[in-house]
Every structure is written in C-alpha cells, then in structure tokens.
Design an enzyme around this catalytic site. Structure first.
Site, PDB file in Angstrom:
ATOM      1  N   HIS A 135     -16.568  47.170  23.213  1.00  0.00           N
ATOM      2  CA  HIS A 135     -15.532  46.826  24.178  1.00  0.00           C
ATOM      3  C   HIS A 135     -14.255  46.290  23.513  1.00  0.00           C
ATOM      4  O   HIS A 135     -13.610  45.375  24.053  1.00  0.00           O
ATOM      5  CB  HIS A 135     -16.086  45.838  25.193  1.00  0.00           C
ATOM      6  CG  HIS A 135     -15.393  45.841  26.518  1.00  0.00           C
ATOM      7  ND1 HIS A 135     -14.073  45.481  26.674  1.00  0.00           N
ATOM      8  CD2 HIS A 135     -15.825  46.171  27.750  1.00  0.00           C
ATOM      9  CE1 HIS A 135     -13.745  45.582  27.951  1.00  0.00           C
ATOM     10  NE2 HIS A 135     -14.787  46.001  28.632  1.00  0.00           N
TER      11      HIS A 135
ATOM     12  N   GLU B  42     -13.688  52.855  26.156  1.00  0.00           N
ATOM     13  CA  GLU B  42     -15.114  52.607  25.991  1.00  0.00           C
ATOM     14  C   GLU B  42     -15.892  53.906  26.151  1.00  0.00           C
ATOM     15  O   GLU B  42     -15.983  54.443  27.247  1.00  0.00           O
ATOM     16  CB  GLU B  42     -15.574  51.588  27.044  1.00  0.00           C
ATOM     17  CG  GLU B  42     -14.795  50.284  27.006  1.00  0.00           C
ATOM     18  CD  GLU B  42     -14.695  49.633  28.392  1.00  0.00           C
ATOM     19  OE1 GLU B  42     -15.731  49.412  29.029  1.00  0.00           O
ATOM     20  OE2 GLU B  42     -13.563  49.359  28.837  1.00  0.00           O
TER      21      GLU B  42
ATOM     22  N   HIS C 164     -21.558  45.184  32.781  1.00  0.00           N
ATOM     23  CA  HIS C 164     -21.741  44.937  31.343  1.00  0.00           C
ATOM     24  C   HIS C 164     -23.000  44.133  31.005  1.00  0.00           C
ATOM     25  O   HIS C 164     -22.968  43.225  30.182  1.00  0.00           O
ATOM     26  CB  HIS C 164     -20.512  44.232  30.779  1.00  0.00           C
ATOM     27  CG  HIS C 164     -19.242  45.036  30.833  1.00  0.00           C
ATOM     28  ND1 HIS C 164     -19.226  46.416  30.787  1.00  0.00           N
ATOM     29  CD2 HIS C 164     -17.924  44.645  30.913  1.00  0.00           C
ATOM     30  CE1 HIS C 164     -17.966  46.841  30.839  1.00  0.00           C
ATOM     31  NE2 HIS C 164     -17.156  45.794  30.919  1.00  0.00           N
TER      32      HIS C 164
ATOM     33  N   ASP D 285      -8.435  52.012  35.160  1.00  0.00           N
ATOM     34  CA  ASP D 285      -9.753  51.421  34.942  1.00  0.00           C
ATOM     35  C   ASP D 285     -10.766  52.460  35.408  1.00  0.00           C
ATOM     36  O   ASP D 285     -11.505  52.258  36.367  1.00  0.00           O
ATOM     37  CB  ASP D 285      -9.871  50.102  35.727  1.00  0.00           C
ATOM     38  CG  ASP D 285     -11.014  49.228  35.220  1.00  0.00           C
ATOM     39  OD1 ASP D 285     -11.823  49.716  34.408  1.00  0.00           O
ATOM     40  OD2 ASP D 285     -11.094  48.061  35.654  1.00  0.00           O
TER      41      ASP D 285
END
Ligand code: BGC
Length: 373
Positions: free
Chosen positions: A202, A337, A128, A274
């Site tokens: 996010h 996302e 990120h 994830d």
C-alpha cells in the site's frame, strides 16, 4: 538464496548518495511497541545509490530514495519517521496489506456453505484485513544478497481465526532491491483450511518527493480498458464496465488532476479516483506508468494480478506530518495497489480469491524506477 551477514557500516554513511560500491543491507532499531516488541528498520542499498528502508512492523516500505533526471535523490514514498505514528495514525503507508486487501461488503462472505463475519472497520464494510491486519503485525526478517540485488524475506504466520478469517495462513513476502532500481515483491501463502486471500503493498507515492506538494501533475497511464464501478460505500456493483469515454480512462497518459473534478458519479463516490482497474493482458506485465514531468522521475508498476486499485489520496487531509516534517495535504500521494478485485468473495463473476489447503498462493509485483532523460 545466500544469506549474508549484515554490514552495519551503512547506518553511519553520509546522506550523499554516490553511486558505486557494493549493494548492502543494514539493520537498526526503529522503535518499541507498547507490548515490548522491538521493531527494526532495514536499509537496502544498491550500487546505483538507490535506498529502500523496510520496517519489521507491517513490512512497511518506510522510504524509497531514487534519483531524478539530474541525479538528485529524494524519498518518493509517504511515511513517518517514528513507530508511534505508524501504530496510531497510518492510512496504510507502505504496508503489506492483508489478509484481504481492499473491501469486503459488510465484512461477510460464504465459503463452502459457511458464512464468516469479519470486522466492519470502514463504514459498513471490511477494509484491508480488519482491525489488526497484516499492516499492524510484526514480521520476521531475514536479509539476503544475490548478485547485484539485496533483499529481505519477511514471514508472518496468521493463526486460524485471526480477524475471524478461517485457516492458519503462512505468509512470506520477499522484497528485492535490484541493481537496476526495481523493488520486486514476491508473495507466497499457504493455508490449513479453505480461506480467502488478497495481498498487496500500500505504498503512497509522490515522485516529486514526499511532502513536496500534490500529485495532480503526475502523468498516469493504466493498461486497463475496464473497471469495476462501485456503490456509495465503494463496494463493486458487480458490473465490469468499459472505461472508454469516462474521466477514469487512463489508457493514454493523462495528468491525474486533469479530470479529477469531473462531474461523474463514480468520481463523486470515490471523492476522486479510488477504483479497481481490470488490467488488460495476463502474466507479469506493465500495469501502470507514472511520469512526474518536473523531476523526470518515472514509476512503472508491473504485476501478474488481475486488478489495480488507483487511489488518488483523497482521504489525506493535511493533518499527518510525514517523514521529512511536512504535512500531507489532500492528494499529496497516490497508491497503485496490485490486487484481486474488491469484494471478490461475494462476486462469482470475479476471479477467485479462494485458497485451499495444498494450494500455494503466489503473486509478484514490481515497482520499477527510472527517469525520462
Ligand atoms: C482504498 C481507500 C482507502 C485507503 C486507506 C485504499 O486502498 O481504496 O478507499 O481510504 O486505502 O488508506
């Protein structure tokens, strides 16, 4: 785009959200950073009473208040009620994420024969945007009203070499709250030197309301037949694999919790979901739809991006106290996302994330809210 004067009256408005009236934007002071910079919070409201609050710190969507099937409003995004918690402990709640959202293996990539070393802030990898990514920058904000929509133009210029990325990146993110309960996010960036870029938002959602339990009963559908499997450090192996027959397949609406404890190597590596889903189709299209059966609230994520990270809030651990004062346990929020695939700069078979001088990076994602009845 007409820029209107701020109607500061809303700041004092009662909490009851009667529909009707004019869309509005109000600005208030939210907090002050240790370097003295003042952070504002903008409240955008549409005629249906939907309210979205945005911080100039990180371009954070601090709260999103939408009605359930019975017209009762709740804030459906995780966040904090104060600046200090955002600065010190936010797991990227609601922020603009960049320059490169998601992971880059070992923080390293080569572009035009030159190797760049970025921060490794997630085990061995870059995550990120590094130690001080776009989520921790102060954005300039310019409010506007257009018809039944209100919005905010956020801009940030990231200097050449910031977080060791090449090129000065001029970035604009336009948030628009439409009259029909959509948050539209239009991203634009240009660079002075060849670089890589991958921007997203996010937000963590809990359609029951933030702080109101886990998200395991939310029914999720993702329009993807393939995904990018990951190694133990959550870096794509490079394979683009079929989802059919795996507990990661969400082509049919399925409760998030139904298969989250399946014995599956990929689920084990993520500690739950994830993963980057390779979206079917092209152009601005529905990527995912989430229905929360108790409240009847529905979220649709519409994007022009090739990928969508579904993160089931596995790293939330019950230590963060959210906006309404409740603790956030594991899996009490999820993120969807929209993005290019993780670690694309190191995978020639993934869609390119290279941006060159003279080219314009543009992307659009929409969070559309509605109810089942
Ligand atoms: C990632 C997770 C990470 C989280 C940080 C998500 O985008 O996929 O692995 O822990 O961001 O909040």
């Amino acid at each position: 785009m007409a820029v209107v004067a701020l109607a500061l009256s809303l700041a004092a408005a009662p909490r009851a959200q009667a529909a009707g009236g004019e869309p509005s934007i109000a600005k208030k002071h939210f907090g002050t950073l240790s370097n003295g910079k003042k952070i504002d919070i903008y409240t955008l409201r549409n005629a249906r009473g939907m309210r979205v609050r945005v911080l100039t710190y990180g371009g954070i969507l601090q709260s999103i208040e939408v009605p359930d099937s019975g017209g009762r409003f709740a804030n459906v995004t995780l966040g904090f009620d104060n600046l200090s918690d955002y600065v010190k402990k936010s797991p990227y709640f609601g922020c603009i994420t960049g320059r490169y959202a998601n992971r880059i293996a070992k923080g390293r990539f080569t572009l035009d024969g030159r190797t760049y070393q970025l921060a490794t802030n997630d085990g061995p990898n870059h995550l990120h945007g590094g130690n001080k990514g776009f989520d921790k920058r102060v954005w300039k904000a310019q409010p506007f009203r257009r018809g039944d929509s209100v919005g905010l133009v956020l801009t940030y210029t990231s200097p050449n070499g910031e977080e060791h990325y090449p090129g000065t990146l001029r970035t604009t993110v336009v948030y628009t709250l439409t009259g029909d309960n959509k948050i539209r996010m239009d991203y634009r960036a240009t660079t002075s030197r060849p670089t890589v870029v991958n921007l997203t938002n996010h937000a963590y959602f809990n359609l029951r309301g933030e702080g109101n339990g886990r998200i395991l009963g939310h029914e999720l559908q993702i329009n993807a037949s393939r995904y990018t499997p990951v190694d133990k450090t959550l870096i794509p192996t490079g394979k683009i694999a079929r989802l059919g027959g795996t507990p990661l397949d969400f082509r049919e609406p399925t409760a998030v919790g139904e298969r989250i404890n399946s014995r599956n190597q990929q689920i084990a590596r993520g500690g739950g979901y994830d993963h980057n889903y390779v979206l079917d189709g092209r152009g601005l299209r529905t990527a995912a739809t989430v229905v929360e059966p108790d409240s009847g609230r529905v979220l649709e994520v519409i994007t022009d991006q090739p990928g969508l990270q579904f993160y089931s809030g596995n790293f939330l651990d019950g230590t963060l106290r959210g906006t309404s004062g409740h603790l956030y346990p594991k899996r009490s929020g999820f993120a969807l996302e929209s993005q290019h695939f993780p670690d694309s700069p190191n995978h020639a078979n993934f869609p390119s994330t290279v941006l060159r001088p003279g080219d314009v990076y543009r992307t659009t994602t929409i969070y559309a809210f509605s109810t089942t009845a």
